[in-house]
Design a protein around this motif. Structure first.
Motif, PDB file in Angstrom:
ATOM      1  N   TYR A   1      27.354 -55.067  22.757  1.00 42.75           N
ATOM      2  CA  TYR A   1      25.902 -54.930  22.894  1.00 42.75           C
ATOM      3  C   TYR A   1      25.399 -55.859  23.998  1.00 42.75           C
ATOM      4  CZ  TYR A   1      21.384 -53.252  21.404  1.00 42.75           C
ATOM      5  OH  TYR A   1      20.174 -52.627  21.387  1.00 42.75           O
ATOM      6  N   TYR A   2      24.121 -56.192  23.923  1.00 46.56           N
ATOM      7  CA  TYR A   2      23.507 -57.111  24.888  1.00 46.56           C
ATOM      8  C   TYR A   2      23.254 -58.460  24.191  1.00 46.56           C
ATOM      9  CZ  TYR A   2      22.731 -52.508  26.835  1.00 46.56           C
ATOM     10  OH  TYR A   2      22.929 -51.228  27.270  1.00 46.56           O
ATOM     11  N   PHE A   3      23.037 -59.493  24.974  1.00 46.12           N
ATOM     12  CA  PHE A   3      22.876 -60.847  24.424  1.00 46.12           C
ATOM     13  C   PHE A   3      24.006 -61.125  23.428  1.00 46.12           C
ATOM     14  CE2 PHE A   3      18.381 -59.501  25.228  1.00 46.12           C
ATOM     15  CZ  PHE A   3      18.128 -60.360  26.284  1.00 46.12           C
ATOM     16  N   GLU A   4      25.211 -60.736  23.802  1.00 48.68           N
ATOM     17  CA  GLU A   4      26.316 -60.767  22.843  1.00 48.68           C
ATOM     18  C   GLU A   4      26.658 -62.191  22.394  1.00 48.68           C
ATOM     19  OE1 GLU A   4      27.283 -57.752  21.797  1.00 48.68           O
ATOM     20  OE2 GLU A   4      28.852 -58.424  20.457  1.00 48.68           O
ATOM     21  N   ASP A   5      26.245 -63.158  23.178  1.00 48.85           N
ATOM     22  CA  ASP A   5      26.461 -64.544  22.751  1.00 48.85           C
ATOM     23  C   ASP A   5      25.779 -64.799  21.400  1.00 48.85           C
ATOM     24  OD1 ASP A   5      27.389 -67.233  23.175  1.00 48.85           O
ATOM     25  OD2 ASP A   5      25.311 -67.783  23.625  1.00 48.85           O
TER      26      ASP A   5
ATOM     27  N   TRP B   1      34.967 -59.425  17.139  1.00 47.37           N
ATOM     28  CA  TRP B   1      35.449 -59.199  18.513  1.00 47.37           C
ATOM     29  C   TRP B   1      34.208 -58.764  19.273  1.00 47.37           C
ATOM     30  CZ3 TRP B   1      38.810 -59.590  14.701  1.00 47.37           C
ATOM     31  CH2 TRP B   1      40.122 -59.995  14.976  1.00 47.37           C
ATOM     32  N   VAL B   2      33.722 -59.578  20.180  1.00 45.95           N
ATOM     33  CA  VAL B   2      32.386 -59.367  20.722  1.00 45.95           C
ATOM     34  C   VAL B   2      32.431 -59.193  22.244  1.00 45.95           C
ATOM     35  CG1 VAL B   2      31.244 -60.597  18.845  1.00 45.95           C
ATOM     36  CG2 VAL B   2      32.013 -61.879  20.818  1.00 45.95           C
ATOM     37  N   GLY B   3      31.778 -58.135  22.721  1.00 45.85           N
ATOM     38  CA  GLY B   3      31.811 -57.850  24.154  1.00 45.85           C
ATOM     39  C   GLY B   3      30.434 -57.552  24.714  1.00 45.85           C
ATOM     40  N   GLU B   4      30.153 -58.151  25.849  1.00 50.19           N
ATOM     41  CA  GLU B   4      28.885 -57.899  26.533  1.00 50.19           C
ATOM     42  C   GLU B   4      28.971 -56.535  27.237  1.00 50.19           C
ATOM     43  OE1 GLU B   4      26.317 -60.110  26.519  1.00 50.19           O
ATOM     44  OE2 GLU B   4      25.111 -58.810  27.792  1.00 50.19           O
ATOM     45  N   THR B   5      27.919 -55.731  27.121  1.00 50.84           N
ATOM     46  CA  THR B   5      27.936 -54.400  27.725  1.00 50.84           C
ATOM     47  C   THR B   5      27.761 -54.476  29.242  1.00 50.84           C
ATOM     48  OG1 THR B   5      27.011 -53.455  25.722  1.00 50.84           O
ATOM     49  CG2 THR B   5      26.798 -52.141  27.733  1.00 50.84           C
ATOM     50  N   VAL B   6      28.615 -53.755  29.961  1.00 49.32           N
ATOM     51  CA  VAL B   6      28.524 -53.658  31.424  1.00 49.32           C
ATOM     52  C   VAL B   6      28.092 -52.232  31.737  1.00 49.32           C
ATOM     53  CG1 VAL B   6      29.779 -53.901  33.597  1.00 49.32           C
ATOM     54  CG2 VAL B   6      30.458 -55.285  31.602  1.00 49.32           C
ATOM     55  N   ILE B   7      26.975 -52.063  32.447  1.00 48.17           N
ATOM     56  CA  ILE B   7      26.427 -50.723  32.664  1.00 48.17           C
ATOM     57  C   ILE B   7      25.662 -50.662  33.990  1.00 48.17           C
ATOM     58  CG2 ILE B   7      24.319 -51.210  31.316  1.00 48.17           C
ATOM     59  CD1 ILE B   7      24.625 -48.328  30.124  1.00 48.17           C
TER      60      ILE B   7
ATOM     61  N   ASP C   1      19.168 -57.802  29.139  1.00 49.77           N
ATOM     62  CA  ASP C   1      19.651 -59.150  29.439  1.00 49.77           C
ATOM     63  C   ASP C   1      20.099 -59.338  30.886  1.00 49.77           C
ATOM     64  OD1 ASP C   1      21.924 -57.653  29.224  1.00 49.77           O
ATOM     65  OD2 ASP C   1      22.935 -58.966  27.787  1.00 49.77           O
ATOM     66  N   SER C   2      19.869 -58.321  31.703  1.00 51.67           N
ATOM     67  CA  SER C   2      20.205 -58.484  33.116  1.00 51.67           C
ATOM     68  C   SER C   2      19.335 -57.572  33.970  1.00 51.67           C
ATOM     69  CB  SER C   2      21.680 -58.145  33.346  1.00 51.67           C
ATOM     70  OG  SER C   2      21.930 -58.105  34.722  1.00 51.67           O
TER      71      SER C   2
ATOM     72  N   GLU D   1      19.744 -57.029  37.063  1.00 51.25           N
ATOM     73  CA  GLU D   1      20.622 -56.345  38.012  1.00 51.25           C
ATOM     74  C   GLU D   1      21.578 -55.417  37.271  1.00 51.25           C
ATOM     75  OE1 GLU D   1      20.562 -56.641  41.370  1.00 51.25           O
ATOM     76  OE2 GLU D   1      18.773 -57.858  41.020  1.00 51.25           O
ATOM     77  N   PRO D   2      21.777 -54.195  37.797  1.00 51.97           N
ATOM     78  CA  PRO D   2      22.836 -53.355  37.212  1.00 51.97           C
ATOM     79  C   PRO D   2      24.171 -54.099  37.257  1.00 51.97           C
ATOM     80  CG  PRO D   2      21.561 -52.106  38.819  1.00 51.97           C
ATOM     81  CD  PRO D   2      21.107 -53.534  38.930  1.00 51.97           C
ATOM     82  N   TYR D   3      24.970 -53.900  36.280  1.00 51.28           N
ATOM     83  CA  TYR D   3      26.298 -54.514  36.177  1.00 51.28           C
ATOM     84  C   TYR D   3      26.254 -56.034  35.968  1.00 51.28           C
ATOM     85  CZ  TYR D   3      27.886 -50.019  38.037  1.00 51.28           C
ATOM     86  OH  TYR D   3      28.115 -48.692  38.231  1.00 51.28           O
ATOM     87  N   GLY D   4      25.061 -56.557  35.657  1.00 50.14           N
ATOM     88  CA  GLY D   4      24.969 -58.004  35.394  1.00 50.14           C
ATOM     89  C   GLY D   4      25.806 -58.412  34.193  1.00 50.14           C
ATOM     90  N   GLY D   5      26.122 -57.421  33.360  1.00 48.65           N
ATOM     91  CA  GLY D   5      26.920 -57.700  32.159  1.00 48.65           C
ATOM     92  C   GLY D   5      28.298 -58.257  32.451  1.00 48.65           C
ATOM     93  N   LEU D   6      28.826 -57.947  33.637  1.00 46.81           N
ATOM     94  CA  LEU D   6      30.186 -58.408  33.947  1.00 46.81           C
ATOM     95  C   LEU D   6      30.244 -59.934  34.008  1.00 46.81           C
ATOM     96  CD1 LEU D   6      32.977 -57.049  34.508  1.00 46.81           C
ATOM     97  CD2 LEU D   6      32.564 -57.584  36.911  1.00 46.81           C
ATOM     98  N   ALA D   7      29.271 -60.526  34.668  1.00 43.82           N
ATOM     99  CA  ALA D   7      29.238 -61.994  34.745  1.00 43.82           C
ATOM    100  C   ALA D   7      28.973 -62.584  33.354  1.00 43.82           C
ATOM    101  CB  ALA D   7      28.174 -62.451  35.730  1.00 43.82           C
ATOM    102  N   LEU D   8      28.102 -61.905  32.588  1.00 41.78           N
ATOM    103  CA  LEU D   8      27.809 -62.383  31.228  1.00 41.78           C
ATOM    104  C   LEU D   8      29.070 -62.306  30.351  1.00 41.78           C
ATOM    105  CD1 LEU D   8      24.315 -60.693  30.720  1.00 41.78           C
ATOM    106  CD2 LEU D   8      24.760 -63.131  31.037  1.00 41.78           C
TER     107      LEU D   8
END
Ligand SMILES: [Zn+2]
Length: 438
Positions: free
Chosen positions: A122-126, A140-146, A152-153, A155-162
Motif C-alpha cells: 500500500y502507501y505510507f507502508e512505514d 511482509w510490507v511493500g511500498e506501492t510503485v506506480i 505519498d508521492s 512524483e510518479p514512481y516515487g514509491g521506489l525510493a520509499l
C-alpha cells in the motif's frame, strides 16, 4: 518457559501430514518443542486445556492492502471501481494517520481470525510496518510503485525510493519484513518493473505485484507486445523465486511453465477475483506443474474480509467448479495452501507453516463447541467448510499468546475502532461525492 496445549486435534501440516487426535503441542519460548498424542511431557510451566479444539499452524495471508479498511463495503457492485473511485479517493484522502489507524484495526481482525502472517502492499507502508511491529503480527510490507501521483508521492514512481527507505529501516526485524511492491504490469513502465526487481534482488527481499488480473491488462499486452504479461515479465528477466505474482487469473499453460521454470510464486485471491467477476485462477494446473501457491484475501474493499476461512470455502468451491470435479482440492490441500503454501510463497517455509519441532510457535486453536462445529468426521473439512473466523479461540505468534477466548490480549478493539473513526471524517466527506455509485 514451556506451555503445554492439551486435548486438541493437531493438524501439523508437516510433510507426512500427521494429524494427532487427542493430541498436544508444547511451546518453548518462541518455538515449537514437540507435538504428538503420546505421553505428555512432565516439565511444564503453563497448562492450557484445548477442550477438544483443533490446533493448526497460524494462517498466512499472502496478498492484502490492509489500510483500505475505510473502503470496505463501498461501491461493492460498481464496475471498474479501481479507476472510477478507488484511485482518486486514495490520492485525495489517505494520510499516514489513516493508514496507521486502519492497519491497527485490520490487524485486530487478522489476529482474531487466526492469521499470523500477512503480506501487504500500500502507501505510507512505514505506518503498516509500525502497526505490525507494535501488535505482534508478522508482516511482509511493500511500498506501492506506480506510474502516477499518489497520496505519498507527488512524483510518479516515487514509491521506489520509499521502498528502498522502508527496506533500509526494517530489514533484519524479526517479524516485519520489507518487500518491493510495484503495483501491476500495466501500471508501471518496463524500466520501472526492472528497477523494482533489481532493488528486490539487491536487498534479497521478495517482490510482489498484480499480474494477469485485468481484461484490459491482457488486451494491452497482446496488442503492444503480442505476449501475455507473464511472458513479458519472463523476457524482462524478473520472474524468479523472490517474485510473488498476485491473482494470475488469466495465466495460460505456457505462463504456468514459465512460473515452474523460474520458481515464481503465486498469491491466489479467489474472493476478490470472483466478486469482481474476473475469473478463476487455474490453481490445479499450477499445482500439477509444482508452482508454489498461497492464498490472499486482497484488500478489505476487494474481498471485504481478511480471514482465510472465507477464502478456503471459495477456493475449494471455485476450483471444483472450474475443473467440474468435486474430488479436486480435498480439504487438507486447501488448508495446506493457507499454511505451508503461504510460508513457501514468502520463502519462510523453514520457520513457518507447520507444527514441527524447531519451527516458530505460530498457532491457532479453533474451538469445536459452537453450533456450527458439530459433528466432525474430518478435521480438515471442519476447518474448510464448517468453521469461520468466530471459531478462533486462541492465537500465538512466536510463542506469545495474542488472542485468548476470542479476545485480543494486547489491544482493545473498541478503542481501535474509536481511534480509527476519529481520523475518518475527511475521508468520509470526500467519499460522499461518489454517492451515486456507492
Ligand atoms: Zn491487490
Amino acid at each position: 518457559m514451556r506451555t503445554l496445549i492439551d486435548h486438541v486435534t493437531v493438524l501439523t501440516m508437516d510433510p507426512e501430514g500427521h494429524v494427532y487426535q487427542d493430541g498436544y503441542a508444547v511451546i518453548e519460548d518462541q518455538k515449537i518443542l514437540t507435538a504428538g498424542n503420546g505421553k505428555r511431557p512432565e516439565q511444564i510451566d503453563r497448562y492450557i486445556d484445548g477442550q477438544g479444539g483443533i490446533l493448526m499452524p497460524g494462517m498466512i495471508n499472502v496478498h492484502s492492502h490492509i489500510p483500505m479498511i475505510p473502503f470496505r463495503s463501498m461501491g461493492d457492485d460498481c464496475p471498474d471501481r479501481l479507476r472510477r473511485f478507488l484511485f482518486p479517493l486514495e490520492l485525495e484522502a489517505m494520510t499516514p494517520e489513516l493508514v496507521y489507524r486502519s492497519s491497527r484495526y485490520a490487524i485486530c481482525e487478522l489476529l482474531l481470525a487466526g492469521v499470523t502472517s500477512v503480506l501487504d502492499m500500500y502507501y505510507f507502508e512505514d505506518q503498516v510496518a509500525r502497526a505490525c511491529d507494535e501488535m505482534g503480527i508478522r508482516g511482509w510490507v511493500g511500498e506501492t510503485v506506480i506510474n502516477m501521483e499518489t497520496c505519498d508521492s507527488r512524483e510518479p514512481y516515487g514509491g521506489l525510493a520509499l521502498c528502498e527507505a522502508l527496506i533500509q529501516k526494517w530489514k533484519g526485524h524479526p517479524r516485519v519484513h520489507p518487500i518491493v511492491a510495484p503495483h501491476a504490469t500495466n501500471t508501471n513502465s518496463t524500466e520501472m518493473l526492472k528497477a523494482a526487481s533489481d532493488l528486490a534482488r539487491k536487498y534479497e527481499v521478495p517482490y510482489t505485484l498484480h499480474v494477469s488480473e485485468m481484461d484490459y491488462e491482457m488486451e494491452y499486452f497482446q496488442k503492444e507486445y503480442g505476449q501475455t504479461p507473464i511472458e513479458f515479465l519472463y523476457d524482462l528477466g524478473v520472474l524468479g523465486p523472490e517474485m510473488i505474482a498476485a491473482h494470475c487469473i488469466h495465466a495460460t499453460d505456457h505462463d504456468i511453465e514459465l512460473f515452474a521454470e523460474t520458481d515464481t510464486r503465486v498469491a491466489h485471491c479467489i474472493g476478490a477475483n470472483t466478486k469482481g467477476g474476473k475469473g478463476i485462477c487455474p490453481v490445479l494446473d499450477m499445482r500439477k506443474a509444482k508452482v508454489t501457491v498461497g492464498i490472499g484475501t486482497d484488500g478489505p474493499s476487494s474481498g471485504n474480509t481478511l480471514d482465510l476461512f472465507t477464502q478456503f470455502k471459495l477456493a475449494a468451491s471455485f476450483q471444483k467448479t472450474r475443473y467440474h470435479n468435486r474430488g479436486v482440492f480435498p480439504a487438507h490441500e486447501i488448508v495446506e495452501l493457507g499454511t505451508m503454501g503461504g510460508a513457501a510463497v514468502l520463502g519462510a517455509q523453514k520457520e513457518l507453516g507447520s507444527i514441527e519441532a524447531g519451527k516458530q510457535a505460530d498457532l491457532v486453536l479453533i474451538e469445536t463447541r459452537s453450533v456450527n462445529m458439530f459433528p466432525i468426521y474430518n478435521p480438515y473439512s471442519a476447518v474448510v467448510y464448517s468453521a469461520n473466523a468466530s471459531n478462533v479461540d486462541s492465537v500465538w505468534i512466536a510463542g506469545k499468546q495474542l488472542v485468548k477466548e476470542h479476545r485480543l490480549l494486547f489491544a482493545d478493539l473498541k478503542e481501535e475502532k474509536r481511534k480509527l473513526e476519529a481520523v475518518m471524517p475527511a475521508f468520509r466527506e470526500r467519499a460522499v461525492r461518489y454517492a451515486d455509485i456507492l
